[in-house]
Write a protein that holds these residues in place. Structure first.
Motif, mmCIF file in Angstrom:
data_model
loop_
_atom_site.group_PDB
_atom_site.id
_atom_site.type_symbol
_atom_site.label_atom_id
_atom_site.label_comp_id
_atom_site.label_asym_id
_atom_site.label_seq_id
_atom_site.Cartn_x
_atom_site.Cartn_y
_atom_site.Cartn_z
ATOM 1 N N GLY A 11 -15.222 -40.083 92.135
ATOM 2 C CA GLY A 11 -14.457 -41.457 92.165
ATOM 3 C C GLY A 11 -15.155 -42.410 93.062
ATOM 4 N N ALA A 12 -14.630 -43.429 93.440
ATOM 5 C CA ALA A 12 -15.261 -44.358 94.495
ATOM 6 C C ALA A 12 -15.651 -43.810 95.629
ATOM 7 C CB ALA A 12 -14.324 -45.588 94.556
ATOM 8 N N GLY A 13 -15.018 -42.767 96.002
ATOM 9 C CA GLY A 13 -15.385 -42.062 97.422
ATOM 10 C C GLY A 13 -16.802 -41.556 97.226
ATOM 11 N N ALA A 16 -18.723 -44.160 98.618
ATOM 12 C CA ALA A 16 -18.381 -45.056 99.904
ATOM 13 C C ALA A 16 -19.382 -44.779 101.094
ATOM 14 C CB ALA A 16 -17.090 -44.422 100.405
ATOM 15 N N ASP A 17 -19.985 -43.791 101.063
ATOM 16 C CA ASP A 17 -21.123 -43.699 102.077
ATOM 17 C C ASP A 17 -22.276 -44.221 101.616
ATOM 18 O OD1 ASP A 17 -19.595 -42.131 103.718
ATOM 19 O OD2 ASP A 17 -20.030 -40.133 102.615
ATOM 20 N N PHE A 23 -11.347 -48.641 96.121
ATOM 21 C CA PHE A 23 -10.202 -49.478 95.598
ATOM 22 C C PHE A 23 -9.057 -49.240 96.421
ATOM 23 C CE2 PHE A 23 -13.010 -48.486 92.122
ATOM 24 C CZ PHE A 23 -13.318 -49.600 91.697
ATOM 25 N N ASP A 25 -8.307 -47.693 99.586
ATOM 26 C CA ASP A 25 -8.453 -47.537 100.974
ATOM 27 C C ASP A 25 -7.927 -48.818 101.458
ATOM 28 O OD1 ASP A 25 -8.860 -44.707 101.294
ATOM 29 O OD2 ASP A 25 -11.041 -45.286 100.176
ATOM 30 N N CYS A 39 -9.297 -57.726 86.393
ATOM 31 C CA CYS A 39 -9.618 -56.218 85.771
ATOM 32 C C CYS A 39 -8.447 -56.186 84.474
ATOM 33 C CB CYS A 39 -9.639 -55.449 86.689
ATOM 34 S SG CYS A 39 -10.261 -53.758 86.108
ATOM 35 N N GLN A 88 -15.801 -42.056 87.556
ATOM 36 C CA GLN A 88 -14.893 -43.228 87.327
ATOM 37 C C GLN A 88 -15.794 -44.253 87.746
ATOM 38 O OE1 GLN A 88 -10.703 -42.130 88.365
ATOM 39 N NE2 GLN A 88 -12.037 -40.857 89.352
ATOM 40 N N HIS A 106 -15.127 -45.223 82.971
ATOM 41 C CA HIS A 106 -14.663 -46.605 83.209
ATOM 42 C C HIS A 106 -15.825 -47.785 82.948
ATOM 43 C CE1 HIS A 106 -11.088 -44.943 85.799
ATOM 44 N NE2 HIS A 106 -11.007 -44.910 84.496
ATOM 45 N N SER A 175 -8.635 -40.813 94.242
ATOM 46 C CA SER A 175 -7.492 -40.903 94.903
ATOM 47 C C SER A 175 -6.553 -40.056 93.724
ATOM 48 C CB SER A 175 -6.714 -41.899 95.050
ATOM 49 O OG SER A 175 -6.696 -42.960 93.944
ATOM 50 N N ASP A 199 -12.721 -34.824 99.717
ATOM 51 C CA ASP A 199 -12.075 -36.081 100.110
ATOM 52 C C ASP A 199 -11.570 -36.194 101.434
ATOM 53 O OD1 ASP A 199 -10.739 -38.509 97.787
ATOM 54 O OD2 ASP A 199 -10.166 -38.353 100.151
ATOM 55 N N GLU A 217 -13.543 -33.905 103.933
ATOM 56 C CA GLU A 217 -14.668 -34.333 104.804
ATOM 57 C C GLU A 217 -15.143 -35.732 103.834
ATOM 58 O OE1 GLU A 217 -16.961 -34.592 107.089
ATOM 59 O OE2 GLU A 217 -16.834 -32.767 108.233
ATOM 60 N N ARG A 218 -16.086 -36.519 104.500
ATOM 61 C CA ARG A 218 -16.672 -37.589 103.504
ATOM 62 C C ARG A 218 -17.684 -36.806 102.517
ATOM 63 N NH1 ARG A 218 -20.818 -40.303 105.789
ATOM 64 N NH2 ARG A 218 -21.355 -39.569 108.036
ATOM 65 N N GLY A 219 -17.963 -37.598 101.507
ATOM 66 C CA GLY A 219 -18.823 -37.285 100.577
ATOM 67 C C GLY A 219 -20.188 -36.814 101.069
HETATM 68 P P1 OAD Z 1 -9.539 -44.900 95.067
HETATM 69 O O1 OAD Z 1 -9.905 -46.295 95.735
HETATM 70 O O2 OAD Z 1 -8.148 -44.976 94.203
HETATM 71 O O3 OAD Z 1 -9.913 -43.762 95.889
HETATM 72 C C1 OAD Z 1 -11.050 -43.577 96.563
HETATM 73 C C2 OAD Z 1 -10.920 -41.934 97.299
HETATM 74 O O4 OAD Z 1 -12.009 -41.910 97.973
HETATM 75 C C3 OAD Z 1 -9.772 -41.892 98.165
HETATM 76 O O5 OAD Z 1 -9.057 -40.687 97.785
HETATM 77 C C4 OAD Z 1 -10.392 -41.744 99.524
HETATM 78 O O6 OAD Z 1 -9.643 -40.915 100.460
HETATM 79 C C5 OAD Z 1 -11.680 -41.110 99.190
HETATM 80 N N1 OAD Z 1 -12.879 -42.017 100.264
HETATM 81 C C6 OAD Z 1 -12.857 -42.726 101.038
HETATM 82 N N2 OAD Z 1 -13.889 -42.448 101.735
HETATM 83 C C7 OAD Z 1 -14.625 -41.587 101.359
HETATM 84 C C8 OAD Z 1 -15.765 -40.882 101.738
HETATM 85 N N3 OAD Z 1 -16.657 -41.625 102.551
HETATM 86 N N4 OAD Z 1 -16.472 -39.956 100.835
HETATM 87 C C9 OAD Z 1 -15.591 -39.146 99.743
HETATM 88 N N5 OAD Z 1 -14.368 -39.782 99.691
HETATM 89 C C10 OAD Z 1 -13.726 -40.985 100.094
HETATM 90 O O7 OAD Z 1 -10.784 -44.705 93.722
HETATM 91 P P2 OAD Z 1 -10.895 -43.977 92.417
HETATM 92 O O8 OAD Z 1 -9.835 -42.930 92.517
HETATM 93 O O9 OAD Z 1 -12.245 -43.728 92.330
HETATM 94 O O10 OAD Z 1 -11.092 -48.141 87.802
HETATM 95 O O11 OAD Z 1 -10.249 -44.946 91.530
HETATM 96 C C11 OAD Z 1 -10.072 -44.876 90.291
HETATM 97 C C12 OAD Z 1 -10.226 -46.184 89.331
HETATM 98 O O12 OAD Z 1 -9.229 -47.071 90.039
HETATM 99 C C13 OAD Z 1 -11.467 -46.624 89.671
HETATM 100 O O13 OAD Z 1 -12.524 -46.174 88.599
HETATM 101 C C14 OAD Z 1 -11.060 -48.342 89.148
HETATM 102 C C15 OAD Z 1 -9.888 -48.386 90.086
HETATM 103 O O14 OAD Z 1 -9.168 -49.502 89.633
HETATM 104 C C16 OAD Z 1 -11.184 -49.497 87.090
HETATM 105 O O15 OAD Z 1 -11.660 -50.381 87.591
HETATM 106 C C17 OAD Z 1 -10.872 -49.627 85.844
#
Ligand code: OAD
Length: 238
Positions: A11-13, A16-17, A23, A25, A39, A88, A106, A175, A199, A217-219
């Motif tokens: 996912g987005a995390g 993040a690095d 999305f 946080d 969206c 994602q 996505h 998340s 995560d 941990e971060r990714g």
């Molecule tokens: P979220 O923003 O919901 O979750 C991000 C996750 O990344 C959280 O669990 C954070 O703890 C973690 N995180 C933050 N910093 C990090 C790091 N440095 N290393 C590792 N992890 C870290 O993003 P997604 O779960 O990807 O969809 O969201 C799912 C979907 O919701 C996305 O694909 C998008 C969004 O709306 C669409 O746009 C259709």
């Protein structure tokens, strides 16, 4: 040694690095934009300029970003395992890091598609800007190749099949809040398949019954560590 099948669900995390905002946080995209305005299919119909601008900005930003150690470690596993990445994310940092099999649940920022024909998909080979009135060869307006909230997720079923064949599932930086994507973790073959989660936060894992290791941990730190450990264990097995 038989090569293990490893599926990495990101996912987005994971990005993040690399400097791409997540999305949900505190500093995430959904703190600054309303999902309904940028969206959803309704937003595209009623507020097309804002939607196109939102994805133009995401695309412009993504062109300045590079894969991090997490993406690279995931790609490096292909030397000793059969790896599929299911992401994602709409960026292409897994591909840039060298991952060969990447499923985008996505959609993809660097693609546009016809509003009329979902199979008419165009790569953006230059720049970042989608012109508001850009049209496909069918004459229909183009839209970002993104799955909006409320739309079906065509790659979900193929992704479930891939997860069901995994010997190991690695989940990074999500998340687990958005369905159906988050349900992928329940499609592992049986209850022995280990799941590793990297995560720094607390994704909702309360319904996962498989052996679960949460590396908080971060990714860019946790993923290379986990993968070094797995490589050590798996390449020593007879
Ligand atoms: P979220 O923003 O919901 O979750 C991000 C996750 O990344 C959280 O669990 C954070 O703890 C973690 N995180 C933050 N910093 C990090 C790091 N440095 N290393 C590792 N992890 C870290 O993003 P997604 O779960 O990807 O969809 O969201 C799912 C979907 O919701 C996305 O694909 C998008 C969004 O709306 C669409 O746009 C259709």
């Amino acid at each position: 040694m038989t090569r293990k099948k490893i599926v990495v669900f990101t996912g987005a995390g994971v990005s993040a690095d690399s400097g791409i905002a997540t999305f949900r946080d505190a500093d995430g995209l959904w703190a600054n934009y309303r999902i309904e305005e940028v969206c959803t299919p309704e937003a595209l119909r009623h507020n097309r300029a804002k939607v196109i601008e939102f994805y133009n900005l995401r695309r412009k930003e993504s062109l300045t970003k590079s894969p991090n150690e997490g993406h690279r470690a995931i790609a490096s596993m292909e030397e000793w395992a059969d790896v599929v990445v299911i992401t994602q994310n709409v960026d292409n940092l897994h591909e840039q890091a060298g991952s060969k099999r990447v499923v985008h649940l996505h959609g993809e920022l660097m693609k546009l598609r016809s509003e009329r024909n979902p199979d008419l998909i165009y790569d953006i080979n230059e720049g970042w800007e989608q012109e508001l009135d850009a049209r496909g060869e069918d004459g229909a307006l183009l839209r970002p190749h993104i799955v909006f909230f409320g739309e079906s997720v065509p790659m979900f079923d193929p992704a479930c099949k891939i997860v069901s064949k995994a010997d190991i599932l690695i989940v990074v930086g999500t998340s687990l809040a958005v369905y159906p994507a988050a349900a992928l973790v329940y499609y592992v073959r049986d209850k022995q398949v280990p799941i590793y989660l990297v995560d720094p936060g607390n994704p909702d894992t309360s319904n996962i019954r498989n052996p679960l290791t949460h590396i908080k941990e971060r990714g860019a730190i946790g993923v290379p560590q986990l993968i070094a450990q797995l490589k050590d264990e798996l390449t020593k097995e007879g």
